[in-house]
Structures are given as structure tokens and as C-alpha cells.
Design a protein around this motif. Structure first.
Motif, PDB file in Angstrom:
ATOM      1  N   PRO A 186       0.810  -1.218   0.000  1.00  6.59           N
ATOM      2  CA  PRO A 186       0.000   0.000   0.000  1.00  6.59           C
ATOM      3  C   PRO A 186       0.848   1.276   0.000  1.00  6.59           C
ATOM      4  O   PRO A 186       0.485   2.274  -0.624  1.00  6.59           O
ATOM      5  N   GLU A 187       1.996   1.238   0.671  1.00  2.00           N
ATOM      6  CA  GLU A 187       2.868   2.400   0.707  1.00  2.00           C
ATOM      7  C   GLU A 187       3.468   2.692  -0.668  1.00  2.00           C
ATOM      8  O   GLU A 187       3.549   3.848  -1.098  1.00  2.00           O
ATOM      9  N   ALA A 232       0.725   4.093  -2.867  1.00  2.00           N
ATOM     10  CA  ALA A 232       0.427   5.473  -2.488  1.00  2.00           C
ATOM     11  C   ALA A 232       1.505   6.423  -3.007  1.00  2.00           C
ATOM     12  O   ALA A 232       1.196   7.539  -3.456  1.00  2.00           O
TER      13      ALA A 232
END
Length: 68
Positions: free
Chosen positions: A12-13, A16
Motif C-alpha cells: 500500500p505504501e 500510495a
């Protein structure tokens, strides 16, 4: 805006970070497309000159203070 991951499994990082970069680049291109804004007429220093400026010469400084 739709972003599709073709290969791999981003965290997810990571995803993002990619989305933030794409959005920043799109915003930069949008602001560059606007171009420079035209100068405001009130900011133009030429508007304060009441008459033509005298031509350069030996006595031009005298004519610069004569009334119009």
C-alpha cells in the motif's frame, strides 16, 4: 483516475507513492498550461508618465521637469 497494476504485488505504501507522484506531475502540467498571467495595468510603470519622455540629449534632464 484509474491506476491498474499489471505485474507484481505493490505494498500500500508503494502504491500510495506512485499515486502521489502521478498526481503531482498532473498538477504541474496543468499549472504550466495556464502560462504566465498578463501584467495588471495598474502595475504598469508607464501609466504614471503623464507625457512622452524626452529624447536623450544634453538638455533632456531640464525638459523632464517642465510642466506639460
Amino acid at each position: 483516475m484509474v491506476i491498474k497494476v499489471e505485474r507484481g504485488r505493490p505494498t500500500p505504501e508503494e502504491l500510495a507513492a506512485v499515486v502521489a507522484l502521478v498526481q503531482a506531475r498532473a498538477a504541474a502540467l496543468e499549472s504550466a498550461a495556464d502560462g504566465p498571467r498578463p501584467a495588471d495595468a495598474w502595475a504598469d510603470p508607464a501609466r504614471t508618465v503623464p507625457r512622452r519622455v524626452p529624447r536623450p540629449g544634453p538638455y533632456a534632464w531640464r525638459m523632464s521637469v517642465w510642466p506639460a
